[in-house]
Structure formats: C-alpha cells, structure tokens
Design a protein around this motif. Structure first.
Motif, PDB file in Angstrom:
ATOM      1  N   MET A  24      -0.758  14.564 -13.907  1.00 54.86           N
ATOM      2  CA  MET A  24       0.517  14.324 -14.415  1.00 54.86           C
ATOM      3  C   MET A  24       0.689  15.065 -15.765  1.00 54.86           C
ATOM      4  SD  MET A  24       3.217  13.029 -12.802  1.00 54.86           S
ATOM      5  CE  MET A  24       4.099  12.338 -13.962  1.00 54.86           C
ATOM      6  N   ASN A  25      -0.102  14.659 -16.793  1.00 48.49           N
ATOM      7  CA  ASN A  25      -0.076  15.024 -18.049  1.00 48.49           C
ATOM      8  C   ASN A  25      -0.320  16.369 -18.098  1.00 48.49           C
ATOM      9  OD1 ASN A  25       0.781  12.490 -19.053  1.00 48.49           O
ATOM     10  ND2 ASN A  25      -1.371  12.192 -20.102  1.00 48.49           N
ATOM     11  N   ALA A  26      -1.314  17.156 -17.470  1.00 49.14           N
ATOM     12  CA  ALA A  26      -1.532  18.396 -17.081  1.00 49.14           C
ATOM     13  C   ALA A  26      -0.241  19.466 -16.868  1.00 49.14           C
ATOM     14  CB  ALA A  26      -2.649  18.667 -16.456  1.00 49.14           C
ATOM     15  N   GLY A  27       0.872  18.807 -16.182  1.00 48.30           N
ATOM     16  CA  GLY A  27       1.798  19.377 -15.818  1.00 48.30           C
ATOM     17  C   GLY A  27       1.801  19.625 -14.340  1.00 48.30           C
ATOM     18  N   ASN A  28       1.059  19.084 -13.425  1.00 51.14           N
ATOM     19  CA  ASN A  28       1.121  19.453 -12.135  1.00 51.14           C
ATOM     20  C   ASN A  28       2.244  18.697 -11.356  1.00 51.14           C
ATOM     21  OD1 ASN A  28      -1.888  20.680 -11.688  1.00 51.14           O
ATOM     22  ND2 ASN A  28      -2.369  18.880 -12.763  1.00 51.14           N
ATOM     23  N   ASP A  29       2.667  19.227 -10.018  1.00 47.45           N
ATOM     24  CA  ASP A  29       3.441  18.944  -9.222  1.00 47.45           C
ATOM     25  C   ASP A  29       3.084  18.020  -8.523  1.00 47.45           C
ATOM     26  OD1 ASP A  29       5.776  18.586  -7.865  1.00 47.45           O
ATOM     27  OD2 ASP A  29       5.452  20.394  -6.709  1.00 47.45           O
ATOM     28  N   ILE A  30       3.109  16.477  -8.709  1.00 48.74           N
ATOM     29  CA  ILE A  30       2.323  15.540  -8.091  1.00 48.74           C
ATOM     30  C   ILE A  30       3.592  14.961  -6.879  1.00 48.74           C
ATOM     31  CG2 ILE A  30       1.269  13.361  -8.030  1.00 48.74           C
ATOM     32  CD1 ILE A  30      -0.093  15.231  -9.529  1.00 48.74           C
ATOM     33  N   HIS A  31       3.022  14.793  -5.780  1.00 52.53           N
ATOM     34  CA  HIS A  31       3.859  14.210  -4.827  1.00 52.53           C
ATOM     35  C   HIS A  31       3.242  12.884  -4.158  1.00 52.53           C
ATOM     36  CE1 HIS A  31       7.047  16.803  -3.686  1.00 52.53           C
ATOM     37  NE2 HIS A  31       6.411  17.758  -4.592  1.00 52.53           N
ATOM     38  N   LEU A  32       3.706  11.707  -4.186  1.00 53.16           N
ATOM     39  CA  LEU A  32       3.067  10.501  -3.922  1.00 53.16           C
ATOM     40  C   LEU A  32       3.586  10.124  -2.495  1.00 53.16           C
ATOM     41  CD1 LEU A  32       1.066   8.270  -4.192  1.00 53.16           C
ATOM     42  CD2 LEU A  32       2.874   7.310  -5.919  1.00 53.16           C
ATOM     43  N   ILE A  33       2.910   9.988  -1.498  1.00 47.92           N
ATOM     44  CA  ILE A  33       3.188   9.465  -0.133  1.00 47.92           C
ATOM     45  C   ILE A  33       2.627   8.011   0.146  1.00 47.92           C
ATOM     46  CG2 ILE A  33       2.882   9.626   2.224  1.00 47.92           C
ATOM     47  CD1 ILE A  33       2.933  12.696   2.111  1.00 47.92           C
ATOM     48  N   TYR A  34       3.624   7.135   0.192  1.00 43.48           N
ATOM     49  CA  TYR A  34       3.259   5.747   0.426  1.00 43.48           C
ATOM     50  C   TYR A  34       3.125   5.461   2.071  1.00 43.48           C
ATOM     51  CZ  TYR A  34       3.747   4.339  -4.452  1.00 43.48           C
ATOM     52  OH  TYR A  34       3.515   4.252  -5.830  1.00 43.48           O
ATOM     53  N   LEU A  35       2.285   5.241   2.732  1.00 44.38           N
ATOM     54  CA  LEU A  35       2.516   5.336   4.160  1.00 44.38           C
ATOM     55  C   LEU A  35       3.171   4.048   4.619  1.00 44.38           C
ATOM     56  CD1 LEU A  35      -0.887   7.329   4.620  1.00 44.38           C
ATOM     57  CD2 LEU A  35       1.375   8.317   5.467  1.00 44.38           C
ATOM     58  N   THR A  36       2.615   2.903   4.418  1.00 46.93           N
ATOM     59  CA  THR A  36       2.915   1.527   4.784  1.00 46.93           C
ATOM     60  C   THR A  36       3.649   0.814   4.111  1.00 46.93           C
ATOM     61  OG1 THR A  36       0.835   0.294   4.482  1.00 46.93           O
ATOM     62  CG2 THR A  36       0.988   1.700   6.263  1.00 46.93           C
ATOM     63  N   ASP A  37       4.116  -0.369   4.319  1.00 44.98           N
ATOM     64  CA  ASP A  37       5.000  -1.149   3.576  1.00 44.98           C
ATOM     65  C   ASP A  37       4.594  -2.460   3.139  1.00 44.98           C
ATOM     66  OD1 ASP A  37       4.782  -2.660   5.771  1.00 44.98           O
ATOM     67  OD2 ASP A  37       6.848  -2.302   6.235  1.00 44.98           O
ATOM     68  N   ASN A  38       3.133  -3.057   3.122  1.00 45.46           N
ATOM     69  CA  ASN A  38       2.487  -4.134   2.691  1.00 45.46           C
ATOM     70  C   ASN A  38       3.092  -5.314   3.260  1.00 45.46           C
ATOM     71  OD1 ASN A  38       0.456  -3.142   1.348  1.00 45.46           O
ATOM     72  ND2 ASN A  38       1.401  -3.352  -0.647  1.00 45.46           N
ATOM     73  N   ARG A  39       3.931  -5.297   4.349  1.00 45.81           N
ATOM     74  CA  ARG A  39       4.594  -6.453   5.096  1.00 45.81           C
ATOM     75  C   ARG A  39       3.580  -7.471   5.515  1.00 45.81           C
ATOM     76  NH1 ARG A  39       8.270  -6.289   8.895  1.00 45.81           N
ATOM     77  NH2 ARG A  39       9.188  -4.414   8.159  1.00 45.81           N
ATOM     78  N   ALA A  40       2.396  -7.160   5.833  1.00 45.94           N
ATOM     79  CA  ALA A  40       1.456  -8.004   6.301  1.00 45.94           C
ATOM     80  C   ALA A  40       0.518  -8.690   5.117  1.00 45.94           C
ATOM     81  CB  ALA A  40       0.486  -7.325   7.461  1.00 45.94           C
ATOM     82  N   LEU A  41       0.874  -8.516   4.043  1.00 49.70           N
ATOM     83  CA  LEU A  41       0.013  -8.774   2.812  1.00 49.70           C
ATOM     84  C   LEU A  41      -0.141 -10.525   2.890  1.00 49.70           C
ATOM     85  CD1 LEU A  41      -0.981  -8.255  -0.265  1.00 49.70           C
ATOM     86  CD2 LEU A  41       1.285  -9.064  -0.762  1.00 49.70           C
ATOM     87  N   ILE A  42       0.898 -11.308   3.149  1.00 53.69           N
ATOM     88  CA  ILE A  42       0.515 -12.713   2.748  1.00 53.69           C
ATOM     89  C   ILE A  42      -0.415 -13.248   4.206  1.00 53.69           C
ATOM     90  CG2 ILE A  42       1.764 -15.028   2.871  1.00 53.69           C
ATOM     91  CD1 ILE A  42       1.782 -13.452   0.141  1.00 53.69           C
ATOM     92  N   GLU A  43       0.135 -12.683   5.174  1.00 52.69           N
ATOM     93  CA  GLU A  43      -0.627 -13.286   6.689  1.00 52.69           C
ATOM     94  C   GLU A  43      -1.977 -12.610   6.678  1.00 52.69           C
ATOM     95  OE1 GLU A  43       1.148 -12.353  11.015  1.00 52.69           O
ATOM     96  OE2 GLU A  43       0.175 -10.490  10.334  1.00 52.69           O
TER      97      GLU A  43
END
Length: 227
Positions: free
Chosen positions: A25-44
């Motif tokens: 990021m600091n080097a000026g690149n074009d970063i795209h971040l894909i979050y695939l899932t939603d963490n809904r099963a965390l507690i279970e």
C-alpha cells in the motif's frame, strides 16, 4: 501494480500477508481485497473445538449466525478502511463461513469482475487442512484460468499450516516496521479475538520480522504441493 488479495475470512488478510499488504500500500500499488466468507460460524466452531475465550465470547453466544455475520463483516469494513483501502477496492462476497467449498463457482464469477488485469494474486496455499482456505486457493486459481491471466504472478501464503515451496520459489518480505500497526489493526476483529488460537497468533505480531511467500507463475499451477 494491481494486487488482488484473497482472504478466506475477515482477519486472514492480516495473518497471511498483513505486513506485506501495508508495505505494498505504502509503495502506491492498487490493492484489491476480497473477503470470501462472513465468519458466521465463528461461535459455533469455537464451542465445538473448545476454542472460545468465555469472557470475551459471552456477548456473542446468544446471537444468531446472521447477527454474527453482520458484526464480522462490519469489522472487516472498518479494518480495511483503517488499512487505507478505498471502499471500491474492498469486496465482501458474504458467502457463508464453512461453506465456501460448495460455492466455488459463485465465488469465481464474483472474483472475475475485480481480478481483471491483476499483476499479482496473493492467495492461501494449496493442500490446506481448512476447507475454506483450500476453497479460496481453488477459487483464485480458477479465476486466473478463466480470465487467462498468463502474466500474473502468484504469491502463496500459509495460514495455520507450513509453506512447502522450493527454495528457489520462496521470497521473504521484511515488514518489522509494520508489526505495531498490524497489531493495532487486529484489535478491530473483536469477534475473532474470542478464539484462543487467534489470540495467540495475534501476540506473535509483536515479534514478526518478515513474511514468507511461495512465488509461482501461471504455467506452474498444480506442479507444486502448495500451488
């Protein structure tokens, strides 16, 4: 340079390549971040695996999976904003946690929109013992194949497993200057920090000096254990 990072769950971008992400990021690149899932099963999952820190998780234990997912996705939005990513470069697919392997085709179709013209994919390793992590690897490679990204390089990171790339396919990125920032960013994932392993991993950020990747090209797909 356009860099697309595939995170199976919110917080995997920090554990897998967080310091490098900040450096790019600091080097000026074009970063795209894909979050695939939603963490809904965390507690279970935490209850099943005896991973919950009870005093931390108490506020979440009576919530529905939909409510947990909503909180987790809001955390991801706030963390990515703190990283400095514009909202247009943050992509939340909201696929159900622990069910990514059954939604690979959907995830590939969604990924293709944001992966066009990418110079680098940053992805979890192959032969992974976590279903969602393994599915994320498959999704990234299939996206590259369908888009015919033959000039794209692939940085493969390990998540709770050992990277097994040949020495001539490894790179270490120095990131000690970012570890304090990385540690602070992780505080934004309050739900994830209710898991024992996540909490222990978070503490290692204070000592992290570099991040290691396997580096491969398009034509090397499926020729190595982790790619």
């Amino acid at each position: 340079m356009k860099i697309v990072i595939f995170a199976p769950h919110p917080d995997d971008e920090l554990f897998g390549c967080g310091g490098s992400l900040l450096k790019w990021m600091n080097a000026g690149n074009d970063i795209h971040l894909i979050y695939l899932t939603d963490n809904r099963a965390l507690i279970e999952w935490g209850i099943k695996e005896n991973q919950l820190i009870e005093e931390c998780a108490q506020q979440y234990k009576d919530l529905t999976k939909d409510e947990i997912a909503e909180i987790a996705l809001e955390e991801a939005k706030k963390v990515s904003k703190s990283i400095g990513l514009p909202a247009t470069n943050v992509h939340l697919f909201e696929i159900h946690d622990q069910d990514l392997e059954n939604n690979i085709e959907l995830a590939v179709d969604l990924s293709k929109e944001f992966a066009k013209g990418a110079h680098r994919f940053v992805i979890p390793s192959d032969n992974n013992n976590h279903n969602d992590h393994q599915a994320a690897h498959t999704i990234a490679k299939r996206t590259a194949m369908e888009l015919q990204l033959k000039n794209t390089e692939f940085y493969v990171y390990a998540l709770y497993n050992v990277l097994k790339a040949p020495r001539d396919h490894q790179i270490k990125i120095k990131m000690a200057e970012y570890r304090d920032q990385l540690y602070e960013l992780m505080k934004g994932y309050k739900t994830q920090l209710c898991l024992k392993d996540t909490r222990m991993g978070w503490e290692t950020f204070k000592r992290r000096r570099f991040e290691r990747f396997g580096v491969f090209n398009y034509n090397e797909m499926n020729k190595f254990e982790n790619f």
